[in-house]
Design a protein around this motif. Structure first.
Motif, PDB file in Angstrom:
ATOM      1  N   ARG A  82       0.819  -1.219   0.000  1.00 11.17           N
ATOM      2  CA  ARG A  82       0.000   0.000   0.000  1.00 11.17           C
ATOM      3  C   ARG A  82       0.847   1.261   0.000  1.00 11.17           C
ATOM      4  O   ARG A  82       0.473   2.257  -0.608  1.00 11.17           O
ATOM      5  N   SER A  83       1.971   1.234   0.681  1.00 13.70           N
ATOM      6  CA  SER A  83       2.775   2.449   0.742  1.00 13.70           C
ATOM      7  C   SER A  83       3.680   2.629  -0.476  1.00 13.70           C
ATOM      8  O   SER A  83       4.246   3.694  -0.664  1.00 13.70           O
ATOM      9  N   HIS A  84       3.798   1.602  -1.319  1.00 15.83           N
ATOM     10  CA  HIS A  84       4.662   1.705  -2.501  1.00 15.83           C
ATOM     11  C   HIS A  84       3.959   1.210  -3.755  1.00 15.83           C
ATOM     12  O   HIS A  84       4.595   0.685  -4.653  1.00 15.83           O
ATOM     13  N   LEU A  85       2.655   1.399  -3.811  1.00 20.73           N
ATOM     14  CA  LEU A  85       1.854   0.883  -4.913  1.00 20.73           C
ATOM     15  C   LEU A  85       2.003   1.755  -6.164  1.00 20.73           C
ATOM     16  O   LEU A  85       1.756   2.962  -6.113  1.00 20.73           O
ATOM     17  N   CYS A 134       8.066  -4.198  -5.128  1.00 18.58           N
ATOM     18  CA  CYS A 134       7.451  -2.889  -5.375  1.00 18.58           C
ATOM     19  C   CYS A 134       8.379  -1.972  -6.169  1.00 18.58           C
ATOM     20  O   CYS A 134       7.948  -1.292  -7.103  1.00 18.58           O
ATOM     21  N   ILE A 135       9.652  -1.943  -5.799  1.00 21.79           N
ATOM     22  CA  ILE A 135      10.613  -1.104  -6.525  1.00 21.79           C
ATOM     23  C   ILE A 135      10.723  -1.547  -7.982  1.00 21.79           C
ATOM     24  O   ILE A 135      10.735  -0.720  -8.896  1.00 21.79           O
ATOM     25  N   ASP A 136      10.765  -2.848  -8.209  1.00 20.49           N
ATOM     26  CA  ASP A 136      10.832  -3.356  -9.585  1.00 20.49           C
ATOM     27  C   ASP A 136       9.606  -2.931 -10.384  1.00 20.49           C
ATOM     28  O   ASP A 136       9.714  -2.556 -11.554  1.00 20.49           O
ATOM     29  N   LEU A 188      10.672   5.210  -1.781  1.00 23.01           N
ATOM     30  CA  LEU A 188      10.629   4.247  -0.683  1.00 23.01           C
ATOM     31  C   LEU A 188      11.185   4.860   0.598  1.00 23.01           C
ATOM     32  O   LEU A 188      10.563   4.772   1.661  1.00 23.01           O
ATOM     33  N   ILE A 189      12.340   5.512   0.501  1.00 20.04           N
ATOM     34  CA  ILE A 189      12.972   6.112   1.675  1.00 20.04           C
ATOM     35  C   ILE A 189      12.074   7.173   2.291  1.00 20.04           C
ATOM     36  O   ILE A 189      11.848   7.189   3.505  1.00 20.04           O
TER      37      ILE A 189
END
Length: 198
Positions: A44-47, A89-91, A150-151
């Motif tokens: 949810r925080s990196h969608l 998520c990063i990918d 992300l950070i």
């Protein structure tokens, strides 16, 4: 969910891992239920935009079970799964085509008005303001690289400590501090640019 993360004994979680590796579907289900709060919070925080959170969570679980034979008990299962979720998520964010900067035209009229007048003043009388502000924050965060996003999300939105961010990402503390500083500078520039574009 049958038990919260705090109530589940680590030995029981390791038992589920062992049983899941042996093909026990019940243990696999228990493991998924136990890990759901960890996975869904990260997703949810990196969608990425236009992606369903359940689809992304499902992809995380597929990677977790695919890599389960590689899991060593040197870290808690939750930390190991957190790293897989963050990397997934990063990918996804990297593979998504994004514009390098946010323009005023990308915002709705309400979002543009919030930038112009200041979100703090408007939020007092507008019940929908928190949702509008959250959408604006999400759009501004999308201008950052996946790693910077992300950070900032972990440190500023989720209020994690540097040590917690290190456990989640696997990055060293100097890298986290440098990324956080640079990301904040980029966000500041984008917000200033939006003010001048109005």
């Amino acid at each position: 969910m049958s038990e919260s993360l705090e109530q589940t004994e680590p030995s029981l979680v390791y038992q589920w891992v062992t049983q899941a590796l042996a093909g026990d579907q019940g243990a696999s289900r228990q493991l998924v239920e136990h890990l759901y709060p960890v996975v869904i919070r990260i997703v949810r925080s990196h969608l990425p935009r236009r992606m369903d959170e359940q689809d992304l969570a499902q992809e995380v679980y597929m990677k977790v079970f695919d890599r389960l034979p590689q899991y060593r008990r040197d870290v808690p299962v939750e930390h190991w799964v957190s790293r897989i979720a963050v990397t997934t998520c990063i990918d996804k964010l990297r593979s998504q085509k994004r514009r390098p900067e946010l323009r005023l035209a990308d915002l709705t009229e309400d979002e543009a008005a919030m930038v112009e007048k200041g979100a703090a003043l408007e939020a007092e009388n507008d019940q929908a303001a928190p949702l509008k502000a959250r959408d604006l924050v999400a759009k501004v965060l999308e201008t950052l690289s996946p790693e910077d996003r992300l950070i900032v999300s972990l440190l500023e939105l989720e209020e994690k400590s540097l040590k917690e961010v290190q456990l989640i990402t696997g990055w060293n503390l100097p890298l986290i501090k440098v990324r956080a500083f640079r990301a904040r500078q980029k966000l500041k520039k984008h917000l200033e640019k939006l003010k001048w574009d109005i």
